[in-house]
Design a protein around this motif. Structure first.
Motif, PDB file in Angstrom:
ATOM      1  N   PRO A  10       0.822  -1.222   0.000  1.00 25.17           N
ATOM      2  CA  PRO A  10       0.000   0.000   0.000  1.00 25.17           C
ATOM      3  C   PRO A  10       0.851   1.264   0.000  1.00 25.17           C
ATOM      4  O   PRO A  10       1.824   1.382   0.746  1.00 25.17           O
ATOM      5  CB  PRO A  10      -0.797  -0.112   1.312  1.00 25.17           C
ATOM      6  CG  PRO A  10      -0.797  -1.565   1.639  1.00 25.17           C
ATOM      7  CD  PRO A  10       0.512  -2.094   1.140  1.00 25.17           C
ATOM      8  N   TYR A  43      -2.022  -4.151   6.281  1.00 24.08           N
ATOM      9  CA  TYR A  43      -0.771  -4.609   5.683  1.00 24.08           C
ATOM     10  C   TYR A  43       0.310  -4.736   6.751  1.00 24.08           C
ATOM     11  O   TYR A  43       1.051  -5.725   6.787  1.00 24.08           O
ATOM     12  CB  TYR A  43      -0.309  -3.639   4.595  1.00 24.08           C
ATOM     13  CG  TYR A  43       1.082  -3.948   4.102  1.00 24.08           C
ATOM     14  CD1 TYR A  43       1.321  -5.054   3.298  1.00 24.08           C
ATOM     15  CD2 TYR A  43       2.172  -3.156   4.476  1.00 24.08           C
ATOM     16  CE1 TYR A  43       2.602  -5.368   2.873  1.00 24.08           C
ATOM     17  CE2 TYR A  43       3.455  -3.460   4.048  1.00 24.08           C
ATOM     18  CZ  TYR A  43       3.666  -4.569   3.253  1.00 24.08           C
ATOM     19  OH  TYR A  43       4.934  -4.886   2.833  1.00 24.08           O
ATOM     20  N   TYR A  65      -4.812  -1.600   3.432  1.00 27.55           N
ATOM     21  CA  TYR A  65      -4.870  -1.733   1.973  1.00 27.55           C
ATOM     22  C   TYR A  65      -5.877  -0.753   1.386  1.00 27.55           C
ATOM     23  O   TYR A  65      -5.741  -0.319   0.251  1.00 27.55           O
ATOM     24  CB  TYR A  65      -5.269  -3.161   1.586  1.00 27.55           C
ATOM     25  CG  TYR A  65      -4.180  -4.179   1.805  1.00 27.55           C
ATOM     26  CD1 TYR A  65      -3.169  -4.375   0.860  1.00 27.55           C
ATOM     27  CD2 TYR A  65      -4.158  -4.954   2.955  1.00 27.55           C
ATOM     28  CE1 TYR A  65      -2.172  -5.314   1.064  1.00 27.55           C
ATOM     29  CE2 TYR A  65      -3.157  -5.901   3.164  1.00 27.55           C
ATOM     30  CZ  TYR A  65      -2.169  -6.070   2.219  1.00 27.55           C
ATOM     31  OH  TYR A  65      -1.175  -7.001   2.423  1.00 27.55           O
TER      32      TYR A  65
END
Length: 281
Positions: A10, A43, A65
């Protein structure tokens, strides 16, 4: 409004939260994960000790994300105690340095987590088209006057990811490689071979997922699009043609040697970030 989620590490300020005013406690990152994962798939969660000038305590950087999930988490958790006695402060990152916006592919484990979250455990599958040994001897090397032969174990994997409910099939091709220092030790060679095979399969799976875009709609449903920007020449080949191509000795393996993704911890910049507050005892 729909949001596109890629199988990439991300990036973008809206997906990153800063949490400060954290009290020291065992398993702090686990507690943060439990509190913030309620809002969406995470993440990473990284907790750090405050700088000396900021006083005792910790702060954390949390990456989602989805920017929508990060926004909901910020609005809900800011000013709340969560799992500690004093309230925490949560803000969304507002800007990051441009050179830190490098887009990195997710590793195979993270790809599977993301696919399971948005598509369900039964919403996708994968199969190995071919896993071929392309190893060879690197020749003789001299080191401190000693001559030895070092064998490089290489496997090339072609793999397909299938999303039958969405009619999407993608393919990934990747190379796994490792050196075996002692070619006379069969156990070391077998161990290296298994490790390289697993690495090649993982890289190929990651490569296949890079060609998938998840479109998350406002109602929570997920649509899937094929990401043609990551299309490779091998994608248009039949399976037999692909297997034949991989067997050609002159094949340039470097094009399939994908780099492992490593998270780069960014220097985050936050607008109007107040100084750290020291929790009162």
């Amino acid at each position: 409004m729909a949001e596109v989620v890629e199988f990439r590490v991300p990036t973008g300020s809206a997906r990153t939260l800063l949490v400060w005013g954290l009290e020291p406690e065992p398993g702090l990152e686990h507690s943060l994960f439990s509190a913030f994962s309620k809002f969406g798939l995470l993440y990473s969660v990284r907790a750090h000790r405050n700088a000396a000038v900021a006083g005792p305590g910790y702060y954390a950087i949390i990456k989602f994300y989805s920017a929508g999930d990060a926004g909901r988490a910020q609005r809900t958790c800011n000013g709340q105690r969560l799992f500690q006695n004093s309230p925490v402060k949560v803000c969304v990152c507002t800007k990051q340095k441009e050179f830190q916006q490098q887009v990195l592919a997710l590793n195979s484990t993270k790809c599977q987590e993301l696919a399971n979250h948005y598509l369900g455990f039964n919403g996708w599958s994968s199969r190995i088209i071919t896993l071929q040994n392309v190893s060879g001897f690197d020749g003789e090397n001299d080191e401190l006057g000693k001559t030895f032969r070092k064998r490089s174990v290489k496997y090339l994997c072609a793999l397909e990811v299938m999303l039958p409910q969405h009619g999407v099939h993608t393919r990934g091709v990747a190379l796994g490689e490792a050196d075996v220092e002692d070619v006379e030790d069969p156990l070391e060679f077998v161990t290296a071979t298994k490790r390289v095979q697993k690495l090649a399969v993982g890289k190929a799976l990651s490569s296949a997922f890079q060609k998938i875009l998840l479109v998350v709609l406002e109602n929570g449903k997920v649509a899937v699009e094929y990401n043609s920007s990551h299309e490779e020449p091998t994608d248009s080949l039949t399976e037999e043609e692909l297997k034949g191509l991989l067997q050609v000795n002159e094949l340039s393996l470097e094009q399939f040697d994908l780099e492992e993704d490593n998270e780069v911890l960014s220097d985050l910049s936050f607008d109007e970030l107040p100084s750290q507050e020291v929790p009162s005892n």
